[in-house]
Motif scaffolding. Sequence first.
Motif, mmCIF file in Angstrom:
data_model
loop_
_atom_site.group_PDB
_atom_site.id
_atom_site.type_symbol
_atom_site.label_atom_id
_atom_site.label_comp_id
_atom_site.label_asym_id
_atom_site.label_seq_id
_atom_site.Cartn_x
_atom_site.Cartn_y
_atom_site.Cartn_z
ATOM 1 N N LEU A 31 0.821 -1.214 0.000
ATOM 2 C CA LEU A 31 0.000 0.000 0.000
ATOM 3 C C LEU A 31 0.854 1.263 0.000
ATOM 4 O O LEU A 31 0.497 2.256 -0.633
ATOM 5 C CB LEU A 31 -0.950 0.000 1.195
ATOM 6 C CG LEU A 31 -2.030 -1.083 1.160
ATOM 7 C CD1 LEU A 31 -2.842 -1.065 2.446
ATOM 8 C CD2 LEU A 31 -2.920 -0.930 -0.051
ATOM 9 N N ALA A 32 2.005 1.223 0.674
ATOM 10 C CA ALA A 32 2.902 2.388 0.687
ATOM 11 C C ALA A 32 3.436 2.670 -0.715
ATOM 12 O O ALA A 32 3.493 3.826 -1.149
ATOM 13 C CB ALA A 32 4.043 2.160 1.665
ATOM 14 N N GLN A 35 0.673 4.085 -2.862
ATOM 15 C CA GLN A 35 0.464 5.504 -2.554
ATOM 16 C C GLN A 35 1.513 6.372 -3.243
ATOM 17 O O GLN A 35 1.201 7.457 -3.739
ATOM 18 C CB GLN A 35 0.489 5.747 -1.044
ATOM 19 C CG GLN A 35 0.067 7.150 -0.659
ATOM 20 C CD GLN A 35 -1.374 7.436 -1.014
ATOM 21 O OE1 GLN A 35 -2.272 6.770 -0.518
ATOM 22 N NE2 GLN A 35 -1.609 8.414 -1.869
ATOM 23 N N LEU A 38 0.341 6.867 -6.676
ATOM 24 C CA LEU A 38 -0.775 7.808 -6.750
ATOM 25 C C LEU A 38 -0.319 9.248 -6.532
ATOM 26 O O LEU A 38 -1.006 10.181 -6.941
ATOM 27 C CB LEU A 38 -1.855 7.438 -5.730
ATOM 28 C CG LEU A 38 -2.563 6.108 -5.995
ATOM 29 C CD1 LEU A 38 -3.530 5.800 -4.855
ATOM 30 C CD2 LEU A 38 -3.272 6.109 -7.331
ATOM 31 N N ASN A 39 0.843 9.422 -5.917
ATOM 32 C CA ASN A 39 1.396 10.755 -5.705
ATOM 33 C C ASN A 39 2.325 11.178 -6.842
ATOM 34 O O ASN A 39 2.827 12.301 -6.837
ATOM 35 C CB ASN A 39 2.163 10.816 -4.385
ATOM 36 C CG ASN A 39 1.252 10.677 -3.186
ATOM 37 O OD1 ASN A 39 0.064 10.948 -3.256
ATOM 38 N ND2 ASN A 39 1.804 10.239 -2.074
ATOM 39 N N TYR A 43 0.783 9.956 -12.579
ATOM 40 C CA TYR A 43 -0.619 9.802 -12.222
ATOM 41 C C TYR A 43 -1.370 11.125 -12.384
ATOM 42 O O TYR A 43 -2.497 11.154 -12.875
ATOM 43 C CB TYR A 43 -0.770 9.270 -10.794
ATOM 44 C CG TYR A 43 -2.216 9.105 -10.387
ATOM 45 C CD1 TYR A 43 -2.985 8.082 -10.924
ATOM 46 C CD2 TYR A 43 -2.821 9.982 -9.496
ATOM 47 C CE1 TYR A 43 -4.324 7.928 -10.581
ATOM 48 C CE2 TYR A 43 -4.153 9.837 -9.148
ATOM 49 C CZ TYR A 43 -4.894 8.816 -9.690
ATOM 50 O OH TYR A 43 -6.217 8.681 -9.357
ATOM 51 N N ARG A 65 -6.525 8.413 -1.436
ATOM 52 C CA ARG A 65 -5.569 8.078 -0.387
ATOM 53 C C ARG A 65 -5.855 6.649 0.065
ATOM 54 O O ARG A 65 -6.991 6.266 0.272
ATOM 55 C CB ARG A 65 -5.679 9.005 0.821
ATOM 56 C CG ARG A 65 -5.252 10.416 0.523
ATOM 57 C CD ARG A 65 -3.725 10.495 0.395
ATOM 58 N NE ARG A 65 -3.295 11.819 0.030
ATOM 59 C CZ ARG A 65 -2.952 12.189 -1.197
ATOM 60 N NH1 ARG A 65 -3.008 11.344 -2.192
ATOM 61 N NH2 ARG A 65 -2.548 13.409 -1.444
ATOM 62 N N ILE A 66 -4.819 5.891 0.232
ATOM 63 C CA ILE A 66 -4.953 4.520 0.701
ATOM 64 C C ILE A 66 -5.043 4.539 2.223
ATOM 65 O O ILE A 66 -4.204 5.125 2.895
ATOM 66 C CB ILE A 66 -3.749 3.667 0.272
ATOM 67 C CG1 ILE A 66 -3.572 3.713 -1.254
ATOM 68 C CG2 ILE A 66 -3.888 2.232 0.770
ATOM 69 C CD1 ILE A 66 -4.742 3.192 -2.040
ATOM 70 N N GLN A 67 -6.062 3.911 2.750
ATOM 71 C CA GLN A 67 -6.249 3.866 4.194
ATOM 72 C C GLN A 67 -5.977 2.448 4.649
ATOM 73 O O GLN A 67 -6.577 1.490 4.170
ATOM 74 C CB GLN A 67 -7.662 4.283 4.556
ATOM 75 C CG GLN A 67 -7.875 4.467 6.011
ATOM 76 C CD GLN A 67 -9.239 5.073 6.303
ATOM 77 O OE1 GLN A 67 -10.168 4.930 5.520
ATOM 78 N NE2 GLN A 67 -9.357 5.735 7.410
ATOM 79 N N GLU A 68 -5.050 2.321 5.579
ATOM 80 C CA GLU A 68 -4.696 1.000 6.088
ATOM 81 C C GLU A 68 -5.740 0.526 7.086
ATOM 82 O O GLU A 68 -6.260 1.318 7.875
ATOM 83 C CB GLU A 68 -3.338 1.052 6.783
ATOM 84 C CG GLU A 68 -2.216 1.406 5.838
ATOM 85 C CD GLU A 68 -0.891 1.483 6.537
ATOM 86 O OE1 GLU A 68 -0.707 0.779 7.550
ATOM 87 O OE2 GLU A 68 -0.027 2.249 6.092
#
Length: 70
Positions: A31-32, A35, A38-39, A43, A65-68
Amino acid sequence: MDADGIIKSQVFPGLWLSMSNLIAGNMQQVLAVLQLGLNSSEYQIFVQQLSSQNGLRPAALTGIRIQESE
């Protein structure tokens, strides 16, 4: 796949996956890396192109935003 073992999609810029972490089940690191994609500027350009083609508001796509999970 780049030198760091990250697959960076050419079809969907910003879709980055860390293969070693995906295989190892280290989803926090997967996920990191996602992200980071995506930043990325790639993108952001992709989002602008989509929004101009489809009349979408860029803000609807750039606020991802990816939420853990806990």
